[in-house]
Every structure is written in structure tokens, then in C-alpha cells.
Design a protein around this motif. Structure first.
Motif, short mmCIF file in Angstrom:
data_model
loop_
_atom_site.label_atom_id
_atom_site.label_comp_id
_atom_site.label_asym_id
_atom_site.label_seq_id
_atom_site.Cartn_x
_atom_site.Cartn_y
_atom_site.Cartn_z
N PRO A 195 49.72 27.44 62.57
CA PRO A 195 49.28 28.80 62.91
C PRO A 195 49.30 29.80 61.75
O PRO A 195 48.66 30.83 61.82
CB PRO A 195 50.28 29.24 63.98
CG PRO A 195 51.02 28.03 64.38
CD PRO A 195 50.90 27.02 63.31
N VAL B 198 42.47 28.16 64.89
CA VAL B 198 43.38 28.68 63.88
C VAL B 198 42.89 30.07 63.49
O VAL B 198 41.72 30.22 63.12
CB VAL B 198 43.43 27.76 62.63
CG1 VAL B 198 44.42 28.31 61.61
CG2 VAL B 198 43.81 26.34 63.01
N GLY C 235 46.29 24.84 65.18
CA GLY C 235 46.75 26.18 65.54
C GLY C 235 48.10 26.18 66.24
O GLY C 235 48.64 27.24 66.55
#
Ligand SMILES: NC(=O)c1ccc[n+]([C@@H]2O[C@H](COP(=O)([O-])OP(=O)(O)OC[C@H]3O[C@@H](n4cnc5c(N)ncnc54)[C@H](OP(=O)(O)O)[C@@H]3O)[C@@H](O)[C@H]2O)c1
Length: 463
Positions: A322, A273, A442
Motif C-alpha cells: 500500500p 494501489v 494494495g
């Protein structure tokens, strides 16, 4: 200004240290709370007033601005002895007594019960109760009754801090102070609505709570359904707390039970991330290695009323996504005729709640030059550039409203119950699920979330 004593239960907790003391201090500095606002902190950890004052000043990163130094009471909020001491301390304090219950939700009924037994609060008090308010409709109802035995409903402030955000309050202003919006704000003109509340963080030391709650109870039942209610409600006849909340309850009550195939639950695995490697949910401290708790939820909701019949509301929220962003995107129908050959736009109105505070409308515009080429562009209203003053923190606004006795931005008893009712069948089914779809930290959640929207010929929108 009425003198004020704030009694914070959970005085050493994460919420108090990260948000509450800073909000109180800022309000005192801004003259929105009295200069001599009294603060009494309560939790079990032993410490004296001086140590508590240091904890408060460390939390706010500066001097406590009230002329009244912070006081501290150590004690178990479950036990009656504490309340005798509290009553003693409060005897000398004039004006309004505002009890802020920043303790684990299981303690709330005990705290209000003890306050009532000790006859503390009812006459001059108001109580602010943190989320989550119960874990389902039945527990929310039981908790409502418990709190109402101690305080009349008009003295109870159930907090959903999203409602304290400027951009969230602006939803109603945007919809109802502008004549152009309401005529197009319905199933005739709107194709669908997307609401995204994405977090990049993991459980951040709150695994005990989160592993019980999961994304559905932690985010959807309160924050996301509040955004649904504000987006979908009818205009109230007057702008009063009761009229606004009446309309929100009607929307929440009109949500059709969510079918299993209209909901996706996911759990993050290790991944990256913002360029940083992070571990999976089951590896987080305090999470059982075989936990099936969801950290991601995507839902397709329908509101069965005249305005919204047949218009899907796609909701998604999750941890380790994200980006950190909350937005509502209203997607309008294409024009009936595609005059510019393939360029007909589905205009998208995006209400960016956080971290950006703006509203944009995606429209088609002629690209300069020969021929007629249409490109999508954004018309933008940005809070920071249109208004000089920065938006107040949500907790600042909500604390002031509670001291003024202004309940519009707080959740009423029937509202919180209606929100649980809308999700209970799904939450109960999910509690029994033995698996949870994996997604890489992510990413935007499991593939099934993309499929949920793609099935209807749609896709999740970018900011
Ligand atoms: N943290 C957030 O960002 C956040 C956001 C939204 C809502 N909330 C809600 O706010 C509440 C507090 O959350 P939190 O994150 O601050 O929790 P936390 O960090 O675990 O703090 C809990 C606080 O309650 C005190 N406490 C626990 N049991 C007690 C007892 N029997 N008697 C007296 N005090 C007791 C703890 O102190 P001792 O252990 O010393 O007693 C501590 O001060 C929860 O309902 C949570 O869901 C939190």
C-alpha cells in the motif's frame, strides 16, 4: 583532484539512464568529481559519441556538465575485441579509471576476466559491481574469485545502494554517538525489531530479472540484511572500513538458519494501489503465466549472540504494497509496573529510511486536563527541518566514495558471502515450492504474514 575516467558497462540500461548519469552529473556540478570527468559508455547497441551524448543529456534532463564530452564504445562485453578498443581509448586518459559494471549479473565474471586479459584496469582502476552479487553463497564465492583475479579486493566496490542513503549511514551515528542508546540496545530492553521495505511498484519492465530473483534475493539478501547488520552490530573499536565491516560480518554470521514456518512467501494478484487498478504478477509482461516466484517475503530471524539472543527480528518486503516506505522499528519492553492502569507503553523507536527521512520515538504523554490519561505521542527528528541541505542521492555519495578509495559503504567479500549463507537454505527450499500465497495488490501481503507475528502475540506496526 585526481583526473577521473568512468567506464560504464551497460550504458544504455535502466540503471545508467535513471541513476548513474544523473549522479555523475550532479557530482561534477557540485565539484565532488573533476570538472573534466571523462565518461565512456559501453553496450552492444550501435551509436556514435554524439548519439550517446544525447542519450546521456536526455537521461539527466539537461546539459552534460563535464568539459569532456561523453564517449561511446559499441561492443559485446563478452568478446575480447571490445577490450582492445577500450585499452586504446584509455591510453590517453590520465588518473583513476573507475569501471562501473551495470550489466546483467551473469556478465560480470566475463567482463572482469576480459579486463584482466587486456591488462586494463588493474594498475589504475577500481571496479564497482552492482547487485545482485551472485544468486547464492557458492556463486557469490565464484564471482568473488573471478573479480579478485582482475582486481585486488581493495579495488573492488560491491554496491548496495541502501548504504549510500543518509538515513542508513545515520544508524551508526545515532547508535554510537549518543550515550543513551547503547545501554538499552540489547535483549534486556528490546522486545523485538521490525524492518519493512515496501514498494508500490510492480516489476517495471524488469520481469526477466525479477522472475529469477524474487523478493528474497532481490531485497532481503542485500538491503534488508544490511539494515539488520547495522541495527544489530557491536560498536567497532574504531570507525574504519575494516572495523565496521568486521562487525557486520559477525552479525550476519550469527543469523540462525530460518525455519520454513518462520517465513512467508506471497505473490500479488490484481488489486488497487493508490487508487489505481493494477494487474497481478502473472499478468505482467515477461512473467510466465504459471510463475511461482515470490513478490513478498516476511521472515522471523534470530541472531544467536549475547546481545540479541531470543529477540525476534521480523522482516517484510514486497511489491504492490500500500505504500512506498522503508523503516526500522525497535520495540522496547513495557515498564515493569503499569502505574497508570493500562497505559504502559512499549516505546517504539522508528528509523524512517525512505521516503521520509526521520527518526521518531513513540512515548506515552499525559493528555492535558483532569485525571491522568496517557496518550501515545511522537518525539521526532526530521532530517529536512533539522538540516538545511537536502540529502544526496545514494548513488552520488557512493560514486564519490569509490573515487576517493573509501570502502566503508561497500560490501566486503566475506560480508556478501555471509549474507547469502544466512538465507541459502530458505532460498533453496523456496525455489522448489510449487505454490505461493496470493495477496491482493494494495494489501500488506498474505494473511500468513500477519499470523507470523500474531503467533508471538505481536503485530506489524503502522508508520
Ligand atoms: N535498474 C535498477 O534500478 C537496478 C537497481 C539495482 C541494481 N541493478 C543492477 O544493475 C545491473 C543493470 O541493470 P539494468 O536494470 O540497468 O539492466 P538493463 O536495463 O537490462 O540494462 C542492461 C545493460 O547492459 C547492456 N548489456 C547487456 N548485455 C550486454 C553485453 N553482452 N555486452 C555489452 N552490454 C550488454 C545492455 O545494453 P545492450 O543490450 O545494448 O547491450 C544495457 O545497457 C544489473 O546487474 C541489475 O541487477 C539495477
Amino acid at each position: 583532484m585526481t583526473p577521473l575516467t568512468l567506464i560504464v558497462f551497460g550504458a544504455t540500461g535502466d540503471l545508467a539512464r535513471r541513476k548513474l548519469y544523473a549522479a555523475i552529473a550532479q557530482n561534477v556540478r557540485a565539484g565532488l568529481l573533476p570538472r573534466d570527468t571523462a565518461l565512456i559508455g559501453i553496450s552492444r547497441q550501435e551509436m556514435d559519441d554524439a548519439a550517446f551524448a544525447r542519450l546521456v543529456e536526455d537521461s539527466i534532463g539537461g546539459r552534460w556538465p563535464s568539459s569532456s564530452p561523453p564517449q561511446y564504445l559499441a561492443g559485446n562485453a563478452d568478446q575480447p575485441e571490445l577490450y582492445g578498443d577500450l585499452a586504446g581509448r584509455l591510453k590517453g586518459e590520465r588518473g583513476l579509471h573507475l569501471f562501473y559494471l551495470a550489466v546483467p549479473t551473469q556478465l560480470i565474471a566475463a567482463v572482469v576476466g576480459r579486463l584482466a586479459e587486456a591488462k586494463v584496469g588493474r594498475n589504475r582502476g577500481r571496479v564497482i559491481v552492482e547487485k545482485p552479487f551472485g544468486v547464492d553463497e557458492a556463486s557469490a564465492r565464484t564471482l568473488n574469485r573471478a573479480v579478485q583475479r582482475a582486481f585486488p579486493e581493495r579495488q573492488i566496490y560491491r554496491i548496495d545502494h541502501y548504504l549510500g542513503k543518509e538515513t542508513v549511514q545515520n544508524i551508526l551515528v545515532f547508535r554510537f554517538s549518543n550515550g543513551v542508546m547503547e545501554p538499552i540496545w540489547n535483549r534486556g530492553q528490546i522486545d523485538h525489531v521490525q524492518i519493512t521495505a515496501a514498494e508500490t511498484i510492480g516489476t517495471e519492465g524488469r520481469s526477466d530479472y525479477y522472475d529469477q530473483a524474487g523478493a528474497l534475493r532481490d531485497m532481503v539478501q542485500n538491503h534488508l540484511l544490511q539494515l539488520v547488520a547495522l541495527t544489530a552490530m557491536e560498536p567497532p573499536a574504531v570507525f574504519s572500513a575494516e572495523a565496521v565491516r568486521d562487525e557486520k560480518v559477525k552479525v550476519l554470521s550469527a543469523i540462525r538458519p530460518v525455519r520454513t514456518e518462520d517465513a512467508v512467501r506471497g505473490q500479488y494478484q490484481k488489486g488497487q494501489v493508490a487508487g489505481e487498478r493494477v494487474q497481478g504478477y502473472r499478468q505482467e509482461a515477461g512473467v510466465a503465466p504459471d510463475s511461482t516466484r515470490e513478490t513478498f517475503a516476511a521472515l522471523r530471524l534470530f541472531i544467536d549472540n549475547w546481545r540479541w539472543h531470543g529477540v525476534p527480528f521480523y522482516l517484510r518486503t514486497g511489491k504492490r504494497l500500500p505504500e512506498r516506505a522503508t523503516r526500522i522499528q525497535v520495540v522496547f519492553n513495557k515498564p515493569p509496573l503499569d502505574l497508570f492502569e493500562g497505559a504502559a507503553q512499549m516505546n517504539v523507536l522508528s528509523i524512517h529510511v525512505q521516503p521520509e527521512e526521520r527518526i521518531s520515538l513513540k512515548i506515552g504523554a499525559k493528555r492535558p486536563g483532569l485525571g491522568t490519561h496517557v496518550d501515545p505521542v511522537d518525539m521526532n527528528f526530521v532530517y529536512a527541518s533539522s538540516f538545511r541541505s537536502a540529502s544526496a542521492e545514494a548513488y552520488e555519495r557512493l560514486l564519490v566514495d569509490a573515487t576517493l578509495g573509501e570502502p566503508t559503504l561497500f560490501t566486503r567479500e566475506d560480508e556478501v558471502e555471509a549474507a547469502w549463507r544466512a538465507l541459502d537454505p530458505l532460498a533453496q527450499r523456496w525455489d522448489k515450492e510449487a505454490t505461493c500465497l496470493p495477496y491482493a495488490a494494495g494489501s500488506w501481503g498474505p494473511q500468513a504474514a500477519t499470523a507470523l507475528v500474531a503467533r508471538d502475540g505481536r503485530f506489524w506496526l503502522e508508520p
